[in-house]
Scaffold this active site. Sequence first.
Site, mmCIF file in Angstrom:
data_model
loop_
_atom_site.group_PDB
_atom_site.id
_atom_site.type_symbol
_atom_site.label_atom_id
_atom_site.label_comp_id
_atom_site.label_asym_id
_atom_site.label_seq_id
_atom_site.Cartn_x
_atom_site.Cartn_y
_atom_site.Cartn_z
ATOM 1 N N HIS A 158 0.864 -1.185 0.000
ATOM 2 C CA HIS A 158 0.000 0.000 0.000
ATOM 3 C C HIS A 158 0.896 1.229 0.000
ATOM 4 C CE1 HIS A 158 -3.128 2.532 2.484
ATOM 5 N NE2 HIS A 158 -2.871 3.039 1.295
ATOM 6 N N GLY A 190 -4.711 -4.051 11.278
ATOM 7 C CA GLY A 190 -3.402 -3.953 11.919
ATOM 8 C C GLY A 190 -3.497 -4.202 13.396
ATOM 9 N N SER A 191 -3.934 -3.182 14.146
ATOM 10 C CA SER A 191 -3.925 -3.282 15.605
ATOM 11 C C SER A 191 -4.853 -4.381 16.118
ATOM 12 C CB SER A 191 -4.296 -1.929 16.215
ATOM 13 O OG SER A 191 -5.481 -1.433 15.629
ATOM 14 N N MET A 221 1.659 4.842 0.226
ATOM 15 C CA MET A 221 1.200 6.178 0.635
ATOM 16 C C MET A 221 2.366 7.121 0.385
ATOM 17 S SD MET A 221 -0.870 4.984 4.026
ATOM 18 C CE MET A 221 -0.069 3.385 3.976
ATOM 19 N N GLY A 223 -8.543 0.131 7.719
ATOM 20 C CA GLY A 223 -8.567 1.104 8.815
ATOM 21 C C GLY A 223 -9.688 0.872 9.810
ATOM 22 N N GLY A 224 -9.300 0.604 11.052
ATOM 23 C CA GLY A 224 -10.296 0.501 12.122
ATOM 24 C C GLY A 224 -11.154 -0.751 12.068
ATOM 25 N N GLY A 245 -2.089 7.091 7.405
ATOM 26 C CA GLY A 245 -0.889 7.553 8.102
ATOM 27 C C GLY A 245 -0.603 6.834 9.408
ATOM 28 N N PHE A 246 -1.643 6.312 10.039
ATOM 29 C CA PHE A 246 -1.449 5.724 11.366
ATOM 30 C C PHE A 246 -2.375 4.533 11.583
ATOM 31 C CE2 PHE A 246 -0.506 10.211 11.399
ATOM 32 C CZ PHE A 246 0.793 10.227 11.911
#
Length: 221
Positions: free
Chosen positions: A68, A199-200, A70, A178-179, A144-145
Site C-alpha cells: 500500500h 493492523g492493531s 502512501m 482502517g479501524g 498515516g497511522f
Amino acid sequence: MNNYIIAPSILSADLANLGTDVEAVLAAGADWVHMDVMDNHYVPNLTFGPIMCEALRDYGITAPIDVHLMVEPVDRLIPDFAKAGATYITFHPEATKHLDRSIQLVIDSGCKVGLVFNPGTPLNYLDHVIHKLDSIMLMSVNPGFSAQKFIASSLEKISATRARIAASGRDIRLAVDGGIGIHNIAEVAKAGADTFIAGSAIFGSEDYALTIKKMREALGH
Ligand code: DX5
Ligand code: ZN
C-alpha cells in the site's frame, strides 16, 4: 461469498522481529500481508521501503504481499517494489499526475494493481480505468497511522464501490483498510467488502489465531 481475505497490516507488527511475527500471523490463518509504505510527504509518517519487502521474501514468506503506497509521486517506486516481490501494488490516484500511466507501470512490472481511496477522495477516479484494476481499496480512516477509529460513512462508499465493480463485470477485489476488528467486520462485509485489512486488531491481540478465527466466524465461515 466465501472468498474472504484477511490481510494483517505489518505496521502494527513486532518490527524488531518482523520475519517471525509475519510467519506467526500467517500460521494463525491470515491470507495476505499488507505493507504500508509511508513517505513523510503524502502522509505524515515514515515506514518501509522495497528492502523490507525483499527481506520478507528472503526470509521465506510466500504469501501474497499487498504493498500500500502512501507516497507521492508513486512511479519511481513501482518497479522497485515489483522487483522486491510485491504481489499487489496499490496506490492513491490523486498522488500521481498520470493515473493511467502509473496503473500501466504496475501491470508492466508484473504485479496486480490496486487503487486506494481516502475517506474524502471521490470514486470518479475509477471512471476510465476500472477495467484495468485487480483491486479497489477504501480507506475507512485517514491514512498515516494504525489504531484509528473506523469512519462510519465508509459503509455507504463500500456499497457504491461494490455497485461499480458489479457494473464493470470484472473480477475486482474490494478491500477496506482502517479501524477493522471483530466488532465491525461483519458490517463491512455486508456493505460489500471481501478483503479486510487489520493492523492493531490482530497484532495487538494476545492470540492471533483466536482473533482471526473470531473474524471468520463473524464473516460466517
Ligand atoms: C493506515 C494504514 C492501515 C493501518 C490499519 O494508513 O493504511 O493499513 O495499518 O491499522 P488499523 O487496522 O490498526 O486501523
Ligand atoms: Zn494500509
